[in-house]
Design a protein around this motif. Structure first.
Motif, PDB file in Angstrom:
ATOM      1  N   GLY A  61     -22.348  37.852  -1.780  1.00 36.71           N
ATOM      2  CA  GLY A  61     -22.468  36.844  -2.827  1.00 36.71           C
ATOM      3  C   GLY A  61     -23.765  36.061  -2.728  1.00 36.71           C
ATOM      4  N   GLN A  62     -24.145  35.664  -1.506  1.00 32.32           N
ATOM      5  CA  GLN A  62     -25.392  34.934  -1.317  1.00 32.32           C
ATOM      6  C   GLN A  62     -26.593  35.814  -1.660  1.00 32.32           C
ATOM      7  N   CYS A  63     -26.571  37.062  -1.221  1.00 29.39           N
ATOM      8  CA  CYS A  63     -27.679  37.973  -1.514  1.00 29.39           C
ATOM      9  C   CYS A  63     -27.765  38.258  -3.017  1.00 29.39           C
ATOM     10  N   ASP A  64     -26.625  38.363  -3.675  1.00 26.98           N
ATOM     11  CA  ASP A  64     -26.627  38.555  -5.129  1.00 26.98           C
ATOM     12  C   ASP A  64     -27.277  37.365  -5.838  1.00 26.98           C
ATOM     13  N   LYS A  65     -27.007  36.153  -5.350  1.00 22.30           N
ATOM     14  CA  LYS A  65     -27.634  34.970  -5.939  1.00 22.30           C
ATOM     15  C   LYS A  65     -29.149  35.017  -5.756  1.00 22.30           C
ATOM     16  N   VAL A  66     -29.588  35.411  -4.567  1.00 24.71           N
ATOM     17  CA  VAL A  66     -31.030  35.499  -4.304  1.00 24.71           C
ATOM     18  C   VAL A  66     -31.662  36.558  -5.201  1.00 24.71           C
TER      19      VAL A  66
ATOM     20  N   VAL B  48     -34.962  34.223   5.932  1.00 24.11           N
ATOM     21  CA  VAL B  48     -35.624  33.011   6.409  1.00 24.11           C
ATOM     22  C   VAL B  48     -34.970  31.746   5.855  1.00 24.11           C
ATOM     23  N   GLU B  49     -34.774  31.676   4.564  1.00 25.29           N
ATOM     24  CA  GLU B  49     -34.277  30.447   3.936  1.00 25.29           C
ATOM     25  C   GLU B  49     -32.780  30.258   4.164  1.00 25.29           C
ATOM     26  N   LEU B  50     -32.020  31.327   4.043  1.00 21.23           N
ATOM     27  CA  LEU B  50     -30.568  31.208   4.210  1.00 21.23           C
ATOM     28  C   LEU B  50     -30.134  31.363   5.660  1.00 21.23           C
ATOM     29  N   GLY B  51     -31.043  31.857   6.496  1.00 18.51           N
ATOM     30  CA  GLY B  51     -30.724  32.012   7.909  1.00 18.51           C
ATOM     31  C   GLY B  51     -29.771  33.159   8.199  1.00 18.51           C
ATOM     32  N   LEU B  52     -29.725  34.132   7.304  1.00 22.53           N
ATOM     33  CA  LEU B  52     -28.833  35.275   7.525  1.00 22.53           C
ATOM     34  C   LEU B  52     -29.469  36.254   8.514  1.00 22.53           C
ATOM     35  N   PRO B  53     -28.675  36.797   9.420  1.00 18.44           N
ATOM     36  CA  PRO B  53     -29.212  37.842  10.305  1.00 18.44           C
ATOM     37  C   PRO B  53     -29.618  39.071   9.486  1.00 18.44           C
ATOM     38  N   MET B  54     -30.549  39.830   9.998  1.00 21.46           N
ATOM     39  CA  MET B  54     -31.050  40.992   9.257  1.00 21.46           C
ATOM     40  C   MET B  54     -29.946  41.990   8.941  1.00 21.46           C
TER      41      MET B  54
ATOM     42  N   LEU C 293     -44.345  32.941  -3.091  1.00 15.47           N
ATOM     43  CA  LEU C 293     -43.236  32.989  -2.140  1.00 15.47           C
ATOM     44  C   LEU C 293     -42.686  31.591  -1.861  1.00 15.47           C
ATOM     45  N   ILE C 294     -43.572  30.610  -1.785  1.00 15.83           N
ATOM     46  CA  ILE C 294     -43.117  29.233  -1.572  1.00 15.83           C
ATOM     47  C   ILE C 294     -42.251  28.773  -2.739  1.00 15.83           C
ATOM     48  N   VAL C 295     -42.654  29.118  -3.955  1.00 19.83           N
ATOM     49  CA  VAL C 295     -41.845  28.758  -5.127  1.00 19.83           C
ATOM     50  C   VAL C 295     -40.468  29.418  -5.041  1.00 19.83           C
ATOM     51  N   LEU C 296     -40.434  30.704  -4.703  1.00 23.02           N
ATOM     52  CA  LEU C 296     -39.156  31.414  -4.573  1.00 23.02           C
ATOM     53  C   LEU C 296     -38.295  30.779  -3.481  1.00 23.02           C
ATOM     54  N   GLU C 297     -38.899  30.448  -2.347  1.00 27.98           N
ATOM     55  CA  GLU C 297     -38.146  29.815  -1.256  1.00 27.98           C
ATOM     56  C   GLU C 297     -37.545  28.486  -1.702  1.00 27.98           C
ATOM     57  N   ARG C 298     -38.311  27.694  -2.415  1.00 28.54           N
ATOM     58  CA  ARG C 298     -37.799  26.396  -2.882  1.00 28.54           C
ATOM     59  C   ARG C 298     -36.688  26.560  -3.911  1.00 28.54           C
ATOM     60  N   VAL C 299     -36.865  27.497  -4.839  1.00 27.53           N
ATOM     61  CA  VAL C 299     -35.834  27.732  -5.861  1.00 27.53           C
ATOM     62  C   VAL C 299     -34.531  28.168  -5.192  1.00 27.53           C
ATOM     63  N   VAL C 300     -34.618  29.096  -4.240  1.00 31.13           N
ATOM     64  CA  VAL C 300     -33.420  29.578  -3.542  1.00 31.13           C
ATOM     65  C   VAL C 300     -32.795  28.446  -2.730  1.00 31.13           C
TER      66      VAL C 300
ATOM     67  N   ILE D 239     -32.922  25.224  -3.240  1.00 31.69           N
ATOM     68  CA  ILE D 239     -32.274  24.245  -4.121  1.00 31.69           C
ATOM     69  C   ILE D 239     -31.010  24.831  -4.748  1.00 31.69           C
ATOM     70  N   ALA D 240     -31.092  26.080  -5.191  1.00 33.72           N
ATOM     71  CA  ALA D 240     -29.959  26.690  -5.893  1.00 33.72           C
ATOM     72  C   ALA D 240     -28.776  26.983  -4.966  1.00 33.72           C
ATOM     73  N   ILE D 241     -29.056  27.405  -3.751  1.00 29.20           N
ATOM     74  CA  ILE D 241     -27.967  27.819  -2.863  1.00 29.20           C
ATOM     75  C   ILE D 241     -27.597  26.713  -1.881  1.00 29.20           C
ATOM     76  N   ASN D 242     -28.578  26.100  -1.248  1.00 25.98           N
ATOM     77  CA  ASN D 242     -28.284  25.059  -0.258  1.00 25.98           C
ATOM     78  C   ASN D 242     -28.164  23.676  -0.881  1.00 25.98           C
TER      79      ASN D 242
END
Length: 143
Positions: free
Chosen positions: A43-48, A86-92, A126-133, A135-138
């Motif tokens: 679900g989290q990966c689908d959101k990303v 990186v942003e969500l802290g999920l293991p590979m 990439l910074i924009v994508l990291e911030r959007v993710v 804000i949207a998820i965390n």
């Protein structure tokens, strides 16, 4: 050692006047926990993936497509994998599950994106994508 949950049926042993418990069906609690965790990760990966697709104007179906894709879609998928890690802290391993890829593919994607961060324009995207993710998820983002 894995915990197990047994749905049990009881019967009486008249010789010893004891109630015997017989397992009729074993359900592995570890497997149930993994399924729930896997669903959360997917679900989290689908959101990303959806956020990446919307931000860069590419159909999310293209990013989710199994197998190889053209260079632009591949780069977006790699960016989404990197941000998930990186942003969500999920293991590979979890990112690989969420993207339906191998763990080594996620490892390669993260290395590629790290190498590309030297380019100022790419890093800004990439910074924009990291911030959007973030804000949207965390629900939080850096100013």
């Amino acid at each position: 050692m894995r915990a197990r949950l047994a749905l049990r049926r009881t019967r009486r042993d008249d010789r010893h006047n004891v109630r015997l418990v017989t397992p009729t069906h074993w359900e592995d609690l570890g497997t149930l926990g993994l399924k729930r965790r896997s669903e959360e990760v997917i679900g989290q990966c689908d959101k990303v993936i959806d956020l990446t697709a919307a931000l860069f104007g590419v159909p999310s179906k293209e990013i989710r497509k199994p197998g190889r894709a053209d260079r632009a879609v591949t780069r977006l998928r790699q960016m989404a994998m990197y941000v998930s890690h990186v942003e969500l802290g999920l293991p590979m391993h979890d990112v690989a599950t969420g993207f339906q890829r191998e763990r080594t593919t996620v490892l390669h994607a993260c290395h590629q994106i790290e190498d590309l961060r030297d380019d100022i324009d790419f890093d800004a995207q990439l910074i924009v994508l990291e911030r959007v993710v973030s804000i949207a998820i965390n629900g939080k983002g850096e100013p």
